[in-house]
Design an enzyme around this catalytic site. Structure first.
Site, PDB file in Angstrom:
ATOM      1  CD  GLU A 134      -2.867  -0.498  -0.006  1.00  0.00           C
ATOM      2  OE1 GLU A 134      -3.043   0.657   0.522  1.00  0.00           O
ATOM      3  OE2 GLU A 134      -3.379  -2.658  -0.225  1.00  0.00           O
TER       4      GLU A 134
ATOM      5  CG  ASP B 100      -8.303   5.198  -7.038  1.00  0.00           C
ATOM      6  OD1 ASP B 100      -8.668   6.180  -7.091  1.00  0.00           O
ATOM      7  OD2 ASP B 100      -7.891   3.994  -6.293  1.00  0.00           O
TER       8      ASP B 100
ATOM      9  CB  THR C 298      -6.264   7.044  -1.424  1.00  0.00           C
ATOM     10  OG1 THR C 298      -7.656   6.237  -2.395  1.00  0.00           O
ATOM     11  CG2 THR C 298      -5.620   5.850  -0.799  1.00  0.00           C
TER      12      THR C 298
END
Length: 411
Positions: free
Chosen positions: A199, A217, A222
């Site tokens: 990650e 994405d 995020t």
């Protein structure tokens, strides 16, 4: 008695027919390498049937894993020094392994097969013609022959070397710390490091509380230790819980905007101040605890419980957790259901290694359906590499690769 003769080294062992053959005689100079050596087991039914019962000189003692717990169990023996192993004799009790592997290791973490079978029928297996030099020997039982689990009256390995002196004090450790699943703090930390390498390109997951960016994405921003998304509801849940615990925090004013953009990739109402506010909140211990609790509640605990119910050890639990984190719990269940349709779980009597290999195949296929997750290295060169090394318990030292970078955890 089942007597199996092998030849030609490990390569020949792995393709040997599983039918029983007439045994060739072992050298009369071979000695017992396993007598009273330090021994560990993945589980023990009770103190009456300890791991040391399989290697002591008392014919009335045995090791029993018990029926509870994962479908894969093991007994591991420290030979004291690198020893050449030529023969292994197993005397099974009523609870035997239909499928098992004899494995050796130099460090107790990376294992290689000497012999494997899926047609075990219990009683005595005398496997001869082996050829390997290593310090550790493991009997890895992967499929039960009876519902009771696994039990061995005796594990004896033979070789030409000098038997290491007995170490009875070390043989008292029956259930080693390494055998725990991800519900133990040490194994959970290892799993979080492995996932963080994929990650965050770092095993230092605690440095990521303040991380935030748009990865383009389709999930909006995020952020945080596991990549909470402004478009995937979990970021909204984090900020909502943070505001419940600490009203008036720097993120509280963005709750209306987070509700509005949930399910989209929009930044409406979040720009330009939200990223800076998230980074500022990361300095607050309350916010850090909120992130950890959200990770555990939404992803970690449900995935680990599902893996435990399927009879998977620590590596399988990691594989489920990583899938839940990327795809969500519902998609994890969908991937699992596709695998279960053709491969039995360990609890159902299946072979854990075969089941986990099939799960990783299905997981990689799922990742390839979307461009954002087309890099499957977190599966192929991390989790699958650990599976190929036989490291079902995430025993350190661990080495793996993700996105072309190499990582190691030593303890």
């Amino acid at each position: 008695m089942r007597s199996v003769v092998l030849g030609g080294g490990i390569a020949a062992v792995l393709c040997v027919p599983l039918a029983v053959s007439v045994a060739a005689g072992a050298s009369s100079s071979d000695v017992v390498l396993t007598g009273d050596r330090p021994v560990l087991a993945s589980a023990t039914e009770s103190i009456a049937w300890p791991a040391s019962g399989a290697t002591d000189t008392d014919s009335g003692t045995r090791w029993s894993s018990g029926a509870a717990g994962p479908g894969t169990q093991w007994v591991q023996i420290d030979l004291g020094t690198a020893q050449e192993v030529r023969r292994v004799r197993l005397h099974w009790a009523r609870a035997y392994a239909k499928a098992y592997r004899l494995q050796v290791s130099d460090d107790g973490a990376t294992w290689r097969d000497l012999y494997r079978t899926s047609t075990g029928d219990g009683e005595v297996d005398d496997v001869r013609g082996l050829s390997a030099t290593a310090r550790h020997l493991r009997v890895l039982a992967t499929q039960r022959g009876t519902p009771e689990g696994y039990s061995l009256w005796e594990v004896r390995a033979y070789g030409p070397g000098r038997a290491a002196p007995a170490a009875p004090s070390a043989a008292t450790a029956e259930v080693p710390p390494v055998a725990g699943g991800l519900n133990t703090a040490a194994k959970k930390e290892i799993a979080l490091k492995i996932v963080s390498s994929a990650e965050n390109s770092s095993v230092e997951w605690r440095s990521e509380y303040g991380y935030i960016e748009d990865l383009r994405d389709g999930r909006g921003y995020t952020a945080g230790i596991v990549g909470f998304g402004s478009g995937t509801s979990d970021m909204l849940a984090v900020v909502t819980d943070y505001t419940r615990r600490k009203p008036g925090n720097v993120l509280a004013g963005y709750l209306p905007a987070l509700r509005a953009v949930d399910g989209t990739d929009s930044h409406d109402g979040l720009d330009p101040g939200f990223p800076g506010a998230w980074r500022a909140a990361a300095g607050d211990p309350v916010f850090r605890k909120v992130q950890e609790d959200a990770r555990d509640r939404m992803y970690f605990l449900p995935a680990v419980r599902l893996a435990e119910a399927d009879g998977l050890r620590a590596l399988g639990q990691l594989a489920y957790y990583d899938a839940a984190l990327m795809h969500g719990i519902s998609r994890l269940r969908s991937i699992r259901e596709r695998v279960v349709a053709r491969q039995r779980t360990p609890v159902q009597g299946g072979d854990e290694i075969a089941f986990l290999a099939a799960f990783l195949d299905a997981r990689a296929a799922e990742m390839r359906t979307g461009a954002a997750h087309s890099d499957t290295s977190r599966v192929d060169t991390a989790q699958r590499a650990l599976l190929n090394a036989g490291n079902l318990d995430l025993v350190t030292p661990l080495t793996w690769e993700v996105h072309g970078d190499r990582y190691t955890v030593t303890g």
